[in-house]
Design a protein around this motif. Structure first.
Motif, PDB file in Angstrom:
ATOM      1  N   LYS A  97       0.870  -1.312   0.181  1.00  0.00           N
ATOM      2  CA  LYS A  97       0.158  -0.154   0.305  1.00  0.00           C
ATOM      3  C   LYS A  97       0.786   1.444  -0.190  1.00  0.00           C
ATOM      4  CE  LYS A  97      -3.664   2.481   2.193  1.00  0.00           C
ATOM      5  NZ  LYS A  97      -3.219   3.710   2.363  1.00  0.00           N
ATOM      6  N   GLU A  98       2.533   1.547   1.176  1.00  0.00           N
ATOM      7  CA  GLU A  98       2.638   2.652   0.417  1.00  0.00           C
ATOM      8  C   GLU A  98       3.536   2.990  -0.376  1.00  0.00           C
ATOM      9  OE1 GLU A  98       3.051   4.882   2.929  1.00  0.00           O
ATOM     10  OE2 GLU A  98       3.095   3.720   5.565  1.00  0.00           O
ATOM     11  N   HIS A  99       3.815   1.575  -0.982  1.00  0.00           N
ATOM     12  CA  HIS A  99       4.481   1.606  -2.338  1.00  0.00           C
ATOM     13  C   HIS A  99       3.346   2.114  -3.228  1.00  0.00           C
ATOM     14  CE1 HIS A  99       7.436  -0.004  -5.852  1.00  0.00           C
ATOM     15  NE2 HIS A  99       8.128   0.575  -4.817  1.00  0.00           N
ATOM     16  N   ALA A 100       1.951   1.735  -3.496  1.00  0.00           N
ATOM     17  CA  ALA A 100       0.970   1.991  -4.518  1.00  0.00           C
ATOM     18  C   ALA A 100       1.092   3.389  -4.254  1.00  0.00           C
ATOM     19  CB  ALA A 100      -0.130   1.172  -4.246  1.00  0.00           C
ATOM     20  N   ASP A 101       0.438   3.848  -3.359  1.00  0.00           N
ATOM     21  CA  ASP A 101       0.806   4.936  -2.677  1.00  0.00           C
ATOM     22  C   ASP A 101       1.703   6.525  -3.137  1.00  0.00           C
ATOM     23  OD1 ASP A 101      -1.474   4.978  -1.289  1.00  0.00           O
ATOM     24  OD2 ASP A 101      -1.230   5.059   0.635  1.00  0.00           O
ATOM     25  N   GLY A 102       2.513   5.886  -3.546  1.00  0.00           N
ATOM     26  CA  GLY A 102       3.981   6.613  -4.681  1.00  0.00           C
ATOM     27  C   GLY A 102       5.308   6.808  -4.198  1.00  0.00           C
ATOM     28  N   ARG A 103       5.043   5.945  -2.888  1.00  0.00           N
ATOM     29  CA  ARG A 103       6.513   6.181  -2.013  1.00  0.00           C
ATOM     30  C   ARG A 103       7.579   5.394  -2.038  1.00  0.00           C
ATOM     31  NH1 ARG A 103       2.013   6.859   1.379  1.00  0.00           N
ATOM     32  NH2 ARG A 103       1.439   9.326   1.914  1.00  0.00           N
ATOM     33  N   ARG A 104       8.622   5.785  -2.502  1.00  0.00           N
ATOM     34  CA  ARG A 104       9.547   5.043  -2.331  1.00  0.00           C
ATOM     35  C   ARG A 104      10.094   3.875  -0.339  1.00  0.00           C
ATOM     36  NH1 ARG A 104      14.213   5.873  -4.662  1.00  0.00           N
ATOM     37  NH2 ARG A 104      14.353   6.405  -7.084  1.00  0.00           N
ATOM     38  N   VAL A 105       9.591   2.169  -0.901  1.00  0.00           N
ATOM     39  CA  VAL A 105       9.759   1.998   0.848  1.00  0.00           C
ATOM     40  C   VAL A 105      10.786   1.297   0.511  1.00  0.00           C
ATOM     41  CG1 VAL A 105       8.408   0.115   1.686  1.00  0.00           C
ATOM     42  CG2 VAL A 105       7.332   1.542  -0.306  1.00  0.00           C
ATOM     43  N   ILE A 106      11.602   1.353   2.637  1.00  0.00           N
ATOM     44  CA  ILE A 106      13.422   0.792   2.655  1.00  0.00           C
ATOM     45  C   ILE A 106      12.389  -0.097   3.469  1.00  0.00           C
ATOM     46  CG2 ILE A 106      14.073   2.509   1.396  1.00  0.00           C
ATOM     47  CD1 ILE A 106      15.049   4.016   3.656  1.00  0.00           C
ATOM     48  N   LEU A 107      13.406  -0.929   3.413  1.00  0.00           N
ATOM     49  CA  LEU A 107      14.353  -1.554   5.277  1.00  0.00           C
ATOM     50  C   LEU A 107      14.883  -1.033   5.402  1.00  0.00           C
ATOM     51  CD1 LEU A 107      12.250  -4.233   6.715  1.00  0.00           C
ATOM     52  CD2 LEU A 107      13.696  -5.785   5.081  1.00  0.00           C
ATOM     53  N   ILE A 108      15.083  -1.159   6.762  1.00  0.00           N
ATOM     54  CA  ILE A 108      16.629  -0.944   7.391  1.00  0.00           C
ATOM     55  C   ILE A 108      16.502  -1.707   8.551  1.00  0.00           C
ATOM     56  CG2 ILE A 108      17.945   0.809   8.535  1.00  0.00           C
ATOM     57  CD1 ILE A 108      16.888   2.951   7.124  1.00  0.00           C
ATOM     58  N   SER A 109      17.083  -2.621   9.055  1.00  0.00           N
ATOM     59  CA  SER A 109      17.047  -2.927  10.136  1.00  0.00           C
ATOM     60  C   SER A 109      18.978  -4.489  10.909  1.00  0.00           C
ATOM     61  CB  SER A 109      16.276  -4.350   9.625  1.00  0.00           C
ATOM     62  OG  SER A 109      16.294  -5.403  10.562  1.00  0.00           O
ATOM     63  N   ALA A 110      19.160  -4.022  11.360  1.00  0.00           N
ATOM     64  CA  ALA A 110      19.866  -4.541  12.486  1.00  0.00           C
ATOM     65  C   ALA A 110      20.587  -5.574  11.521  1.00  0.00           C
ATOM     66  CB  ALA A 110      19.861  -4.383  13.246  1.00  0.00           C
TER      67      ALA A 110
END
Length: 200
Positions: A97-110
């Protein structure tokens, strides 16, 4: 010229998935190899060091010093298949959904680079930023993606992609992510046990 870009950031362990993938992989190794058991005294010392320096690297490395490239090669694939079952039910749809709304979606994890990219390969993140481990010594960090280092990792990614990120929303379960959460317009705190959004 740099382009401004709306970005949504997700943490992984306890946010999109139950449990801690790094810890759970360590437990998996204990169940499938005798080698980790010989390192219990060192792990005990590392656990004590953690009490005095929760953000430290020394104890993180030494608590997993039993890890070898062969263990990663033999155990990671099956562990990843199992650990994917811990993903919270809403996670994939929310990322989409976040991606479909036109935003870059990134995962940041340890979580380490020998686990995380494969754990989320089906979720179609624009970028997966995680701890980088020494390939020959997989217990050793080349870059610990934790705390303020998560902001550093995002800034490096943004520079490489020639954008100025505006963090619209950030999802996390842990106060250790405050440096990243504080630069977001909207902070979404997730209960690591239930996967549900916290009311505050």
């Amino acid at each position: 010229m740099l382009k401004k870009q709306d970005v949504v950031v997700f943490d992984f362990d306890g946010t999109l998935s139950g449990g801690d993938s790094n810890v759970e992989f360590g437990k998996y190794c204990f169940r499938h190899s005798v080698r980790p058991w010989f390192y219990l005294p060192l792990m005990g010392i590392a656990a004590i060091a953690r009490l005095f320096n929760p953000g430290g690297v020394w104890w993180r490395q030494n608590i997993r010093r039993f890890m070898t490239p062969d263990m990663v090669r033999r155990f990671a694939r099956d562990f990843i298949k199992q650990h994917r079952r811990n993903r919270f039910g809403w996670a994939r749809d929310q990322v989409a959904k976040e991606h479909a709304d036109g935003r870059r979606v990134i995962l940041i994890s340890a979580s380490p680079d020998y686990l995380l990219p494969q754990l989320v390969r089906d979720m179609k993140f624009d970028a997966v930023l995680c701890s980088r481990m020494d390939q020959n010594l997989p217990w050793k960090y080349e870059f610990l993606c934790w705390g303020k280092n998560k902001v550093m990792a995002m800034d490096e990614w943004a520079k490489e992609n020639k954008i100025i990120p505006r963090v619209v929303r950030s999802y996390s379960d842990s106060r250790s992510d405050m440096p990243l959460m504080e630069i977001a317009d909207d902070m979404v705190w997730v209960d690591r046990k239930t996967g549900l959004r916290k009311s505050s």
